[in-house]
Design a protein around this motif. Sequence first.
Motif, short mmCIF file in Angstrom:
data_model
loop_
_atom_site.label_atom_id
_atom_site.label_comp_id
_atom_site.label_asym_id
_atom_site.label_seq_id
_atom_site.Cartn_x
_atom_site.Cartn_y
_atom_site.Cartn_z
N VAL B 81 0.84 -1.20 0.00
CA VAL B 81 0.00 0.00 0.00
C VAL B 81 0.88 1.25 0.00
CG1 VAL B 81 -1.63 1.31 1.38
CG2 VAL B 81 -1.98 -1.10 1.03
N GLY B 82 1.97 1.21 0.78
CA GLY B 82 2.89 2.35 0.78
C GLY B 82 3.45 2.62 -0.60
N THR B 83 3.86 1.53 -1.30
CA THR B 83 4.36 1.69 -2.65
C THR B 83 3.32 2.32 -3.56
OG1 THR B 83 5.71 -0.27 -2.35
CG2 THR B 83 5.35 0.44 -4.60
N LEU B 84 2.07 1.82 -3.45
CA LEU B 84 1.01 2.35 -4.31
C LEU B 84 0.75 3.83 -4.02
CD1 LEU B 84 -1.49 -0.64 -4.43
CD2 LEU B 84 0.18 0.07 -6.13
N ILE B 85 0.69 4.19 -2.72
CA ILE B 85 0.41 5.58 -2.37
C ILE B 85 1.52 6.49 -2.91
CG2 ILE B 85 0.28 7.22 -0.46
CD1 ILE B 85 -1.07 5.10 1.18
N THR B 86 2.78 6.12 -2.61
CA THR B 86 3.87 7.02 -3.03
C THR B 86 3.92 7.13 -4.55
OG1 THR B 86 5.35 5.16 -2.79
CG2 THR B 86 5.42 6.80 -1.07
N SER B 87 3.79 5.99 -5.27
CA SER B 87 3.94 6.12 -6.71
C SER B 87 2.75 6.81 -7.33
CB SER B 87 4.24 4.77 -7.37
OG SER B 87 3.49 3.77 -6.79
N ALA B 88 1.55 6.65 -6.73
CA ALA B 88 0.39 7.35 -7.28
C ALA B 88 0.57 8.86 -7.14
CB ALA B 88 -0.88 6.90 -6.56
N ILE B 89 0.96 9.31 -5.95
CA ILE B 89 1.17 10.76 -5.77
C ILE B 89 2.28 11.25 -6.69
CG2 ILE B 89 1.80 12.56 -4.13
CD1 ILE B 89 0.65 10.88 -1.93
N ALA B 90 3.37 10.46 -6.75
CA ALA B 90 4.51 10.88 -7.56
C ALA B 90 4.11 11.03 -9.02
CB ALA B 90 5.66 9.88 -7.42
N ILE B 176 10.23 14.39 -8.24
CA ILE B 176 11.38 15.13 -8.77
C ILE B 176 12.29 14.22 -9.57
CG2 ILE B 176 13.46 16.38 -8.09
CD1 ILE B 176 11.91 17.44 -5.71
N MET B 177 12.45 12.97 -9.08
CA MET B 177 13.37 12.05 -9.75
C MET B 177 12.82 11.54 -11.08
SD MET B 177 14.56 9.90 -6.46
CE MET B 177 15.63 8.79 -7.30
N ILE B 178 11.50 11.32 -11.18
CA ILE B 178 11.00 10.69 -12.40
C ILE B 178 10.55 11.68 -13.45
CG2 ILE B 178 10.33 8.55 -11.26
CD1 ILE B 178 7.53 9.48 -11.17
N THR B 179 10.39 12.96 -13.08
CA THR B 179 9.97 13.93 -14.09
C THR B 179 10.92 13.97 -15.30
OG1 THR B 179 8.88 15.27 -12.43
CG2 THR B 179 9.43 16.35 -14.48
N ALA B 230 7.92 5.64 -16.02
CA ALA B 230 8.16 6.41 -14.80
C ALA B 230 7.52 5.71 -13.60
CB ALA B 230 7.61 7.81 -14.94
N LEU B 231 6.35 5.12 -13.82
CA LEU B 231 5.68 4.40 -12.74
C LEU B 231 6.53 3.21 -12.28
CD1 LEU B 231 3.10 4.19 -11.07
CD2 LEU B 231 2.18 2.70 -12.81
N GLY B 295 6.85 -5.09 -11.60
CA GLY B 295 7.73 -4.34 -12.51
C GLY B 295 7.68 -4.90 -13.92
N LEU B 296 7.71 -6.25 -14.03
CA LEU B 296 7.63 -6.89 -15.34
C LEU B 296 6.34 -6.50 -16.04
CD1 LEU B 296 8.84 -10.57 -14.96
CD2 LEU B 296 9.72 -8.83 -16.46
N ALA B 297 5.20 -6.55 -15.29
CA ALA B 297 3.91 -6.25 -15.90
C ALA B 297 3.88 -4.81 -16.40
CB ALA B 297 2.79 -6.49 -14.89
N ILE B 298 4.32 -3.87 -15.53
CA ILE B 298 4.26 -2.46 -15.92
C ILE B 298 5.15 -2.19 -17.12
CG2 ILE B 298 4.93 -0.16 -15.17
CD1 ILE B 298 3.89 -0.87 -12.46
N ASN B 299 6.37 -2.77 -17.09
CA ASN B 299 7.27 -2.53 -18.21
C ASN B 299 6.76 -3.16 -19.48
OD1 ASN B 299 9.27 -0.95 -17.02
ND2 ASN B 299 9.99 -2.74 -15.91
#
Lengths: 320, 311
Positions: B81-90, B176-179, B230-231, B295-299
């Motif tokens: 859930v932490g991963t999802l929250i941070t990456s969604a906001i990012a 900032i890192m993924i922009t 980026a995600l 990661g595999l699925a997203i990529n």
Amino acid sequence: MGVLAVLPLFLIIGDVMFKGVSAIVKQLGSPWEFLAWLPPDPLADRWGVGRLLVGTLYSLWEFLTRLPPDPFADRWGIGPLLVGTLYMTALGAVVGFIVGFPIGVYIGEMRKEAFANVARASVNVLVEFPTITIGLFVYAVFVFVIEDLNRTLLSPLSEWLTSALGDGVGQFIGPLGGYNAYAGALALSIIMIPYVALVTASAYASIPDSIREAAYSISGREFKAMFIVLRKAVSRAVLTAALLGTAKIAGETAPLLFTALGNIYYAPFTQATAAIPLWIWYAAQTPYDVQIESAYGAAAVLLVIVLTLFAVAKLAAQKR
Amino acid sequence: MAIFLVLFITFYLLSAFTLLFIKTRWGLRLIAAINVAIIAALVATFAWEALPLLERDGLAVFVNSDWDPPRESYGVLNALVGTLITSAIAITVAMPLAVGVAVTINEMLPQRLRGVFGALNDLTAAMPTVIYGLWGLFVLGPVLQSVVNTVSTWLGFGEVMTAPLTLFTAAILLAIMITPYAAAVIREGYALVPRHIEEAIYAIGATKFEAVLVKLRYVKNYIFGGLFLALGRAMGETVAVAMVVGGNFARFTLNPFESGITISSLIALQFPNAHSYQFMVPALFAGALLLAVVGLAINAVAIYILQRATT
């Protein structure tokens, strides 16, 4: 908008450089410290600048070779960290380039093969893989092979080499510890492979067909056509890729966490090895001011290394 | 047993590189297979190492939010859930920025500055992540805390961000890192808009703003591809996130202004003491397996979109 994009970059570089360089300068101390150690010179006025320069270089060298601080130290340096980073980065970059370059040639030159598409997809996936999983993977592999490897191969080999060449070999080859520089280098090379492969592939794919046909017609063998004649057409792009990849792996931390582990002493490369990023990661999270300061100092040095590699790569790419 | 693996790999590498000189095509194929093999071995290793825990708990590992090593109870839901929250906001913060940056660099800036800004953009993407972490820990966290608290007090919510190191800090640092990363992909597509289409847009009397909108629609595959790349990066980022996320393993939280944990930082922070417990190493490998599969699925999605864009 464009300014907004580069604003964080300047903020970060500015912050790290300001705090890092002032921490380093504090460590260098005054060059006169070294000069006081020399016999008094009646011609001091005439040679003042030269002596100052020697003193500064000497204290810089001291800084680059001293050990990182424990919580109560007041003089510190980055010696083992720098050695470990340079060794693992160089090794990882060489291995990564040797394996990554042919993969790129394959993907770029034989686009029509079905397997080339599979390879391209795998490279695209691997370049995006979370780097910590690569570190974990190398850790698991080393746990699996290390005992047998030590018993059957490395112990006899290192004994034989030590008897032939002397004790210095033990610094590089010997029975491996659970954490060692070679695992770190392997993890870094796995990160480097897809990076080099992708850039090489797009460079080879962009060679005009006329040049490609000319290359194949004059060189006779496929190997010569691909790796000698066509390489000249793309050497600049490939060099840039190698340098950028090296800059990238020089700053990687996550793959080294479970492979090189980090250290604060000079140690043989067969044991846990220090690296600048690992020290930044460790020291920034401690509550001691001197260690946080040293994290900033190490970060400034790392940034200088990365920026230099990046600038050289960009310059090499532009000169035509 | 393991020595055979080592011998096999050595023999394989030697023969592949020798074949390169004799039968170039087969040598190349063998070397390219290394890359495929690495990915297969990666996933297989994680599955194998996670097996003890998966056998004990089944797939409940992934839906259990209880991380309690002394009782040998491990669930990675908290971290997921932490991963999802941070990456969604990012992603929400980064994507508009990335589009804006790409358009600015390719449209607004004079020709001479484009190269400079492009290089700076690349440099932002290539900076060591640990340096981002260092900056986030000592500069961004405190600044963000005071900004968020000022805004929320002004809105009447009181001080919502009680610590400098929270999921929200991690998310902003990730943005900032993924922009620049997403911006690079979008710029790549932007450069491929054919000249005649560009001329056609202006020929029908479009203003610059309208032209940008039309061109963005033309490169929408690249925008989505960049978004997914980026995600993937945001989800896998380790060191910078682990330094600023706060390291809260125990308590399940959905509030981004509290300290939390992500999968990759869970691995980075808990692995050093994992060997003291019976099932913690398998639990962390289960987390790594989850990370690798996601990661595999997203990529795969990103690569599919981008390849459709190029053909």
